[in-house]
Design an enzyme around this catalytic site. Structure first.
Site, mmCIF file in Angstrom:
data_model
loop_
_atom_site.group_PDB
_atom_site.id
_atom_site.type_symbol
_atom_site.label_atom_id
_atom_site.label_comp_id
_atom_site.label_asym_id
_atom_site.label_seq_id
_atom_site.Cartn_x
_atom_site.Cartn_y
_atom_site.Cartn_z
ATOM 1 N N GLU A 15 7.033 1.868 1.192
ATOM 2 C CA GLU A 15 6.176 3.272 0.958
ATOM 3 C C GLU A 15 6.934 4.379 2.031
ATOM 4 O O GLU A 15 6.401 5.234 2.289
ATOM 5 C CB GLU A 15 4.847 3.123 1.803
ATOM 6 C CG GLU A 15 3.908 2.169 1.000
ATOM 7 C CD GLU A 15 3.299 2.818 -0.240
ATOM 8 O OE1 GLU A 15 3.823 4.131 -0.568
ATOM 9 O OE2 GLU A 15 2.731 1.733 -0.888
ATOM 10 N N ASP A 63 -4.951 -2.779 1.955
ATOM 11 C CA ASP A 63 -4.334 -3.133 0.677
ATOM 12 C C ASP A 63 -5.177 -4.495 0.061
ATOM 13 O O ASP A 63 -4.271 -5.359 -0.286
ATOM 14 C CB ASP A 63 -2.887 -3.348 0.939
ATOM 15 C CG ASP A 63 -2.109 -2.107 1.333
ATOM 16 O OD1 ASP A 63 -2.752 -0.837 1.038
ATOM 17 O OD2 ASP A 63 -0.941 -2.249 1.445
#
Length: 299
Positions: free
Chosen positions: A271, A126
């Site tokens: 998520e 990320d």
């Protein structure tokens, strides 16, 4: 540990490449997160969900930064809300949504801390920028943005940048890094424990080292946990599963050790995608991990 928790849901999927993660906060609530935490002695206030637009109402203007305006707007609101929670002396617990919401969470927390530490559980880094991202999905960029790298609309949320420092971050569980992310990590000297280190050292040693590292020069620690950090056999309801991940038990051990260290001032769990899940299994695991991170004990 701060016993006053405020929950915010962020049903955002504009930062991701697959639909469904916008239902994550509802799935987590359906798994009884509030009751579970209250049984551990916490005073929980749930503010509900932020109002988030759906992709059907917007067009992608930049393939390198998909839904930039909308993701920025939501993260600004989230940052302001998290900052208010911190100001009131409460513990912000943010439910995602895709991992781009970490941009707003970290911004809101770091406004009140000079040297915020971050423990980041994730299969991915990320830590892409628009130049290195192969997809243009902003959920692959929040760590880079928080470090001051990326589009100024994102890096300048709450009008300061960077939000965190490279030496105050630990990434645990990585097993899928893009080439640009690998270069970024090496250039910045970011501490990463891949699945190789977890297999070789064991989760207990990894977390002991991570806690020591992330508390050396910090004034508080934020936990950002992406459910795809776990192995998809244990957590199937995620948009970007990668085999060979952290086991269910390793995840709980890590959270229990973090709770024992009493270092957290904020957290987010992201998520969870119920469309891809099996009878809300991943949301239930997320709630269990939250409870462990916040000190739930069997005896």
């Amino acid at each position: 540990m701060n016993k006053d928790i405020t929950i915010i849901g962020v049903p955002l999927d504009l930062g991701a490449g697959r639909r469904g993660v916008d239902m994550g906060p509802s799935a987590i609530r359906y798994a009884n997160v509030k009751d579970r935490l209250e049984k551990s002695g916490y005073h929980v206030l749930d503010l509900g969900n932020l109002n988030v637009p759906t992709p059907e109402t917007y067009k992608i203007e930049n393939q390198k930064l998909k839904y930039l305006k909308e993701v920025t707007a939501i993260n600004k609101i989230l940052a302001e809300q998290v900052s208010k929670i911190m100001q009131k002396g409460r513990f912000p617990l943010v439910l995602g949504g895709d991992h781009s919401i970490a941009i707003g969470t970290i911004a809101g927390v770091s406004k009140h801390k000079k040297n915020l530490g971050v423990i980041w559980f994730d299969a991915h880094g990320d830590i892409n920028t628009p130049e290195t991202s192969p997809s243009g999905n902003i959920h692959g960029m929040p760590l880079a943005v928080s470090l001051g790298e990326g589009h100024p609309d994102l890096t300048q949320i709450l009008n300061f940048s960077p939000k965190i420092k490279s030496e105050n971050i630990v990434l645990i569980g990585a097993r899928d890094l893009d080439k640009g992310e690998r270069n970024f990590i090496k250039e910045r000297g970011i501490r990463v424990y891949t699945m190789h280190e977890i297999d070789r050292l064991g989760m207990a040693q990894v977390v002991e080292e991570a806690i020591y590292y992330v508390t050396k020069n910090t004034d508080g620690v934020h936990l950002s946990l992406d459910l795809d950090g776990l192995d998809p056999n244990d957590a199937p309801g995620v948009g970007t599963p990668v085999t060979g991940g952290i086991t269910y038990r390793e995840g709980h051990l890590a959270m229990e050790m973090i709770a024992e260290a009493n270092i957290l001032i904020s957290a987010e769990f992201v998520e969870v995608n119920p469309i891809l899940d099996e009878r809300n299994k991943t949301a239930h695991i997320a709630v269990g991990l939250m409870a462990s991170a916040l000190g739930e004990k069997l005896l």
